[in-house]
Design a protein around this motif. Sequence first.
Motif, mmCIF file in Angstrom:
data_model
loop_
_atom_site.group_PDB
_atom_site.id
_atom_site.type_symbol
_atom_site.label_atom_id
_atom_site.label_comp_id
_atom_site.label_asym_id
_atom_site.label_seq_id
_atom_site.Cartn_x
_atom_site.Cartn_y
_atom_site.Cartn_z
ATOM 1 N N LEU A 170 -6.004 10.858 -1.647
ATOM 2 C CA LEU A 170 -6.940 10.108 -2.464
ATOM 3 C C LEU A 170 -8.056 10.968 -3.026
ATOM 4 O O LEU A 170 -8.768 10.903 -3.869
ATOM 5 N N GLY A 171 -8.514 12.043 -1.926
ATOM 6 C CA GLY A 171 -9.600 13.084 -2.593
ATOM 7 C C GLY A 171 -9.039 13.579 -3.964
ATOM 8 O O GLY A 171 -9.756 13.772 -5.076
ATOM 9 N N PHE A 220 0.868 -1.438 -0.044
ATOM 10 C CA PHE A 220 -0.123 -0.009 0.062
ATOM 11 C C PHE A 220 0.814 1.289 -0.023
ATOM 12 O O PHE A 220 0.730 2.245 -0.979
ATOM 13 N N LEU A 253 -2.272 11.308 3.165
ATOM 14 C CA LEU A 253 -2.970 10.238 2.454
ATOM 15 C C LEU A 253 -4.319 10.650 1.949
ATOM 16 O O LEU A 253 -4.925 10.380 1.012
ATOM 17 N N CYS A 254 -4.965 11.032 3.163
ATOM 18 C CA CYS A 254 -6.435 11.548 2.955
ATOM 19 C C CYS A 254 -6.686 12.337 1.611
ATOM 20 O O CYS A 254 -7.481 12.250 0.634
ATOM 21 N N GLU A 298 -12.573 6.014 6.910
ATOM 22 C CA GLU A 298 -12.453 7.201 5.850
ATOM 23 C C GLU A 298 -11.668 6.469 4.785
ATOM 24 O O GLU A 298 -11.918 6.694 3.628
ATOM 25 N N LEU A 299 -10.574 5.822 4.916
ATOM 26 C CA LEU A 299 -9.560 5.452 4.081
ATOM 27 C C LEU A 299 -10.414 4.390 3.168
ATOM 28 O O LEU A 299 -10.449 4.343 2.032
ATOM 29 N N ILE A 340 -6.098 9.648 9.670
ATOM 30 C CA ILE A 340 -7.077 9.122 9.127
ATOM 31 C C ILE A 340 -7.615 7.653 9.561
ATOM 32 O O ILE A 340 -6.787 6.860 9.878
ATOM 33 N N LEU A 376 -12.834 6.513 0.788
ATOM 34 C CA LEU A 376 -11.976 6.875 -0.350
ATOM 35 C C LEU A 376 -11.604 6.134 -1.323
ATOM 36 O O LEU A 376 -11.609 6.408 -2.546
#
Lengths: 174, 89
Positions: free
Chosen positions: A148-149, A125, A144-145, B16-17, B12, B20
């Motif tokens: 991805l968005g 990952f 990371l958040c 949430e992960l 996170i 997404l």
Amino acid sequence: MSPMNNPQDLNPSSLKSRFTTRFLRALTKINGQKPISSSSPREMFQRYRRIKVAADKSMAWSVRSRRTWSRAMLWKLRSRYSCRQASSSRRSSVRTSTIIKSRQAKTSHEKENKNTTTGQDEVGFVVQADKLRKLVPGGEAMDLCNLLGETAHYIKCLTTQVQVMRKIAHFYSL
Amino acid sequence: MSSQGSRASNKITDDELNSLILKLQTLLPQLNQGRNGRASATKVLNETCCYIRKLQKEVDDLSERLSQRLGSVDITSFDAEILKGLLQQ
């Protein structure tokens, strides 16, 4: 009259038309710059580069500064342009070192996590996330958040860009 | 994706992960066809990278095609209107 395909999404029809307008404007400008007869490989290449930059710039401008990736792309295009003008590498190296520092911080942070949890999944990952960071403009400085968005939005814009460019290419090949 | 993460201390959460990642998966044509289950996060990211590369390459190819075509045509404002009309469909 304009069809609103996914109103809860990007509102693609208005993004599409903003991009189309800007891109066509840029193409007209590029077209007017060089005479048709000049077809040396170097000039062909330069025209191709200009069109590619125009496509990216038009897309980033159509998104405006609402997204991190579009801001990063506009920044990159601007600094590349001014680098070429003034041949100063100072600015880009400062930015690069900032990015590298924040990236190292993130990588070491993620490596810590990797050690505390088991499984190949985590390693895979993180490796994939790193690859993704390189592909998305400005990705290296994102957590990371956000990554991805931003990726989701970037993909939607790329598909719009491809769609419009395909139509234009088809239109002018007839 | 197995929620092995006791990474809750981080920015996170697993939920949430997951959401997404799922959202990304819906954008990927190759993963979305007829697959109701969810692919692993790593696979989704891998496919995402491939898809982005593919799209970027296509932009490159189209730019090249356009640079070859446009040398010999004029773009009029009339063309622009037609194109925008075509693109609304």
